[in-house]
Design an enzyme around this catalytic site. Structure first.
Site, PDB file in Angstrom:
ATOM      1  N   GLU A  18     -25.211 -26.601  36.171  1.00 40.83           N
ATOM      2  CA  GLU A  18     -24.863 -25.239  35.743  1.00 40.83           C
ATOM      3  C   GLU A  18     -26.100 -24.351  35.797  1.00 40.83           C
ATOM      4  O   GLU A  18     -27.183 -24.763  35.400  1.00 40.83           O
ATOM      5  CB  GLU A  18     -24.336 -25.297  34.309  1.00 40.83           C
ATOM      6  CG  GLU A  18     -23.932 -23.946  33.748  1.00 40.83           C
ATOM      7  CD  GLU A  18     -23.588 -24.016  32.266  1.00 40.83           C
ATOM      8  OE1 GLU A  18     -22.458 -24.387  31.943  1.00 40.83           O
ATOM      9  OE2 GLU A  18     -24.459 -23.688  31.439  1.00 40.83           O
ATOM     10  N   HIS A 184     -14.556 -28.206  18.541  1.00 38.02           N
ATOM     11  CA  HIS A 184     -15.047 -26.825  18.585  1.00 38.02           C
ATOM     12  C   HIS A 184     -15.352 -26.383  17.159  1.00 38.02           C
ATOM     13  O   HIS A 184     -14.618 -26.738  16.226  1.00 38.02           O
ATOM     14  CB  HIS A 184     -13.983 -25.914  19.210  1.00 38.02           C
ATOM     15  CG  HIS A 184     -14.431 -24.503  19.367  1.00 38.02           C
ATOM     16  ND1 HIS A 184     -14.062 -23.511  18.497  1.00 38.02           N
ATOM     17  CD2 HIS A 184     -15.249 -23.919  20.274  1.00 38.02           C
ATOM     18  CE1 HIS A 184     -14.617 -22.360  18.880  1.00 38.02           C
ATOM     19  NE2 HIS A 184     -15.336 -22.586  19.952  1.00 38.02           N
ATOM     20  N   GLN A 247     -35.391 -27.815  19.607  1.00 36.18           N
ATOM     21  CA  GLN A 247     -33.972 -27.964  19.973  1.00 36.18           C
ATOM     22  C   GLN A 247     -33.243 -29.015  19.129  1.00 36.18           C
ATOM     23  O   GLN A 247     -32.012 -29.003  19.084  1.00 36.18           O
ATOM     24  CB  GLN A 247     -33.840 -28.274  21.470  1.00 36.18           C
ATOM     25  CG  GLN A 247     -34.110 -27.025  22.316  1.00 36.18           C
ATOM     26  CD  GLN A 247     -34.049 -27.276  23.806  1.00 36.18           C
ATOM     27  OE1 GLN A 247     -34.203 -28.408  24.269  1.00 36.18           O
ATOM     28  NE2 GLN A 247     -33.845 -26.222  24.567  1.00 36.18           N
TER      29      GLN A 247
HETATM   30  P1  FAD Z   1     -10.433 -21.883  23.390  1.00 35.29           P
HETATM   31  O1  FAD Z   1      -9.863 -22.973  24.201  1.00 35.29           O
HETATM   32  O2  FAD Z   1      -9.665 -20.617  23.289  1.00 35.29           O
HETATM   33  O3  FAD Z   1     -10.679 -22.464  21.922  1.00 35.29           O
HETATM   34  C1  FAD Z   1     -11.441 -21.756  20.960  1.00 35.29           C
HETATM   35  C2  FAD Z   1     -11.017 -22.172  19.564  1.00 35.29           C
HETATM   36  O4  FAD Z   1      -9.695 -21.697  19.306  1.00 35.29           O
HETATM   37  C3  FAD Z   1     -10.952 -23.688  19.366  1.00 35.29           C
HETATM   38  O5  FAD Z   1     -11.327 -23.951  18.039  1.00 35.29           O
HETATM   39  C4  FAD Z   1      -9.486 -24.031  19.590  1.00 35.29           C
HETATM   40  O6  FAD Z   1      -9.097 -25.207  18.904  1.00 35.29           O
HETATM   41  C5  FAD Z   1      -8.819 -22.771  19.011  1.00 35.29           C
HETATM   42  N1  FAD Z   1      -7.539 -22.445  19.641  1.00 35.29           N
HETATM   43  C6  FAD Z   1      -7.227 -22.495  20.946  1.00 35.29           C
HETATM   44  N2  FAD Z   1      -5.968 -22.041  21.130  1.00 35.29           N
HETATM   45  C7  FAD Z   1      -5.490 -21.682  19.924  1.00 35.29           C
HETATM   46  C8  FAD Z   1      -4.277 -21.115  19.444  1.00 35.29           C
HETATM   47  N3  FAD Z   1      -3.260 -20.863  20.278  1.00 35.29           N
HETATM   48  N4  FAD Z   1      -4.156 -20.863  18.120  1.00 35.29           N
HETATM   49  C9  FAD Z   1      -5.170 -21.129  17.254  1.00 35.29           C
HETATM   50  N5  FAD Z   1      -6.344 -21.664  17.660  1.00 35.29           N
HETATM   51  C10 FAD Z   1      -6.509 -21.928  18.963  1.00 35.29           C
HETATM   52  N6  FAD Z   1     -19.388 -19.141  26.866  1.00 35.29           N
HETATM   53  C11 FAD Z   1     -19.698 -18.022  27.548  1.00 35.29           C
HETATM   54  O7  FAD Z   1     -19.696 -16.926  26.977  1.00 35.29           O
HETATM   55  N7  FAD Z   1     -20.032 -18.059  28.872  1.00 35.29           N
HETATM   56  C12 FAD Z   1     -20.045 -19.208  29.566  1.00 35.29           C
HETATM   57  O8  FAD Z   1     -20.341 -19.209  30.761  1.00 35.29           O
HETATM   58  C13 FAD Z   1     -19.717 -20.420  28.883  1.00 35.29           C
HETATM   59  N8  FAD Z   1     -19.689 -21.613  29.533  1.00 35.29           N
HETATM   60  C14 FAD Z   1     -19.285 -22.732  28.860  1.00 35.29           C
HETATM   61  C15 FAD Z   1     -19.179 -23.949  29.569  1.00 35.29           C
HETATM   62  C16 FAD Z   1     -18.768 -25.100  28.915  1.00 35.29           C
HETATM   63  C17 FAD Z   1     -18.630 -26.385  29.688  1.00 35.29           C
HETATM   64  C18 FAD Z   1     -18.468 -25.073  27.528  1.00 35.29           C
HETATM   65  C19 FAD Z   1     -18.046 -26.321  26.808  1.00 35.29           C
HETATM   66  C20 FAD Z   1     -18.571 -23.887  26.825  1.00 35.29           C
HETATM   67  C21 FAD Z   1     -18.964 -22.696  27.476  1.00 35.29           C
HETATM   68  N9  FAD Z   1     -19.059 -21.477  26.815  1.00 35.29           N
HETATM   69  C22 FAD Z   1     -19.383 -20.341  27.508  1.00 35.29           C
HETATM   70  C23 FAD Z   1     -18.826 -21.405  25.381  1.00 35.29           C
HETATM   71  C24 FAD Z   1     -17.357 -21.112  25.020  1.00 35.29           C
HETATM   72  O9  FAD Z   1     -16.983 -19.842  25.500  1.00 35.29           O
HETATM   73  C25 FAD Z   1     -17.239 -21.182  23.492  1.00 35.29           C
HETATM   74  O10 FAD Z   1     -17.392 -22.498  23.074  1.00 35.29           O
HETATM   75  C26 FAD Z   1     -16.013 -20.537  22.876  1.00 35.29           C
HETATM   76  O11 FAD Z   1     -16.246 -20.436  21.473  1.00 35.29           O
HETATM   77  C27 FAD Z   1     -14.722 -21.307  23.043  1.00 35.29           C
HETATM   78  O12 FAD Z   1     -14.282 -21.272  24.333  1.00 35.29           O
HETATM   79  P2  FAD Z   1     -13.001 -22.140  24.790  1.00 35.29           P
HETATM   80  O13 FAD Z   1     -12.726 -21.771  26.179  1.00 35.29           O
HETATM   81  O14 FAD Z   1     -13.162 -23.554  24.451  1.00 35.29           O
HETATM   82  O15 FAD Z   1     -11.882 -21.462  23.835  1.00 35.29           O
END
Ligand code: FAD
Length: 318
Positions: A18, A184, A247
């Site tokens: 990445e 998360h 870290q």
């Molecule tokens: P989601 O899948 O939406 O989940 C977020 C939270 O909401 C979780 O606690 C989940 O359990 C909960 N949830 C999901 N759906 C529902 C629902 N329907 N009702 C209630 N709760 C729900 N961030 C950036 O800004 N830029 C990046 O480029 C970036 N790259 C990343 C790459 C990787 C591999 C990872 C693991 C994370 C990355 N992140 C990045 C961080 C990420 O955006 C954060 O961790 C963010 O807080 C959650 O994203 P998610 O897509 O997992 O969200």
């Protein structure tokens, strides 16, 4: 080529990493040097992060503080296209919900398709620094990554936001989503997090990439729990080589993860960041060897723009 096809066609663990887009005001040279240094280990694809708005406060001459919204790392689409064209390696730009309306997201996906980019990682993104919880974009942005996956799947079926659109050509994307072996940070427990992860996969995600972890057993347990929840897609482990002494306290706070005491103890003995980097790289090599021995589909390294440690890991294990 799509990430899912790369993984499924390869009999062995593949290598990917990445990168962050350059900061506003910087050229892309450093990024290219990073790739150049890793190219001999045959990365099969490269992820490019996306960074939403940040909030800054600046003091005005009258002493008052002015709030400014800035995007420090724009250009994910452009840099992704430039890398894919220059190196002929598939790129995976990250698409985030935070700070983007659905229309903007659709337009980004259209641009990516024009540019021949058919992989994305669909993420929610985090809230702004001053927000206690994530707030979707007020112009009608998505609340969760699952809604973003729905939008991409609609476009794969030629369903655009404007129902009157003519010649609605389907867009073609392989979709990755994020998973959290240590849950998360907002989720009350791992099971609820897995319910939501399954929703993303059922909606059409092709694979999961994990948050960093420093204890492989957490990843193995996570994969087992995912399988028991009916999540059958590949689960790619994300590895972050620790590179600085602080870290061991910063990463748990930022990413809601544990650092095993055996590892933390070694890092605490270090007197300089250079020493900590050696310890962190060695730990990541051991993690990687074990993951590869356990036939993980891909080893995905979070470089944070530092190549010497990623290079040492790749050299040791590929
Ligand atoms: P989601 O899948 O939406 O989940 C977020 C939270 O909401 C979780 O606690 C989940 O359990 C909960 N949830 C999901 N759906 C529902 C629902 N329907 N009702 C209630 N709760 C729900 N961030 C950036 O800004 N830029 C990046 O480029 C970036 N790259 C990343 C790459 C990787 C591999 C990872 C693991 C994370 C990355 N992140 C990045 C961080 C990420 O955006 C954060 O961790 C963010 O807080 C959650 O994203 P998610 O897509 O997992 O969200």
């Amino acid at each position: 080529m799509k990430v899912i096809d790369i993984i499924q066609k390869s009999g062995n663990t593949v290598f990917s990493f990445e990168l962050l887009p350059p900061l506003k005001g910087q050229k892309a040279d450093k990024l290219y040097r990073t790739i150049d240094e890793l190219i001999e280990y045959k990365p099969q694809y490269i992820n490019i992060t996306t960074h939403r708005d940040e909030v800054e406060f600046r003091e005005l001459p009258n002493g008052l503080m002015q709030k400014r919204i800035v995007r420090k790392r724009p250009g994910t689409v452009a840099i992704a296209a430039a890398i894919q064209n220059a190196y002929n390696i598939p790129v995976v730009p990250h698409i985030v919900c935070g700070g983007f309306s659905r229309e903007e997201t659709e337009n980004v996906l259209i641009d990516l398709n024009f540019l021949g980019i058919n992989n994305i990682l669909a993420l929610r993104g985090d809230g702004l620094k001053f927000e206690t919880t994530f707030t979707p974009d007020e112009r009608g942005g998505h609340s969760h990554a699952k809604e973003l996956v729905d939008q991409v799947v609609n476009l794969k079926q030629g369903k655009y936001l404007d129902p009157d659109i003519k010649n609605n050509a389907p867009l073609d994307f392989c979709i990755g989503v994020a998973g959290y072996p240590e849950k998360h940070f907002e989720s009350p427990n791992l099971d609820i997090d897995l319910v939501h992860l399954k929703e993303k996969v059922d909606a059409g995600a092709d694979y999961v990439v994990t948050q960093m972890f420093f204890d492989n057993q957490k990843y193995y347990n996570f994969v087992e729990r995912c399988r028991s929840f009916g999540i059958t897609v590949p689960i790619i482990p994300g590895i972050k080589p620790l590179a600085m002494m602080n870290q061991i306290t910063v990463l748990p706070k930022l990413f809601s993860i544990d650092i095993p005491e055996e590892f933390a103890k070694e890092v605490r003995k270090c007197k300089t960041n250079d020493e900590a980097k050696i310890v962190g790289t060695e730990w990541a090599i051991q993690q990687s060897r074990d993951l590869i021995a356990n036939k993980v589909p891909c080893l995905h390294i979070y470089t944070y723009g530092i190549t010497d440690n990623t290079r040492q890991i790749a050299k040791a294990v590929f």
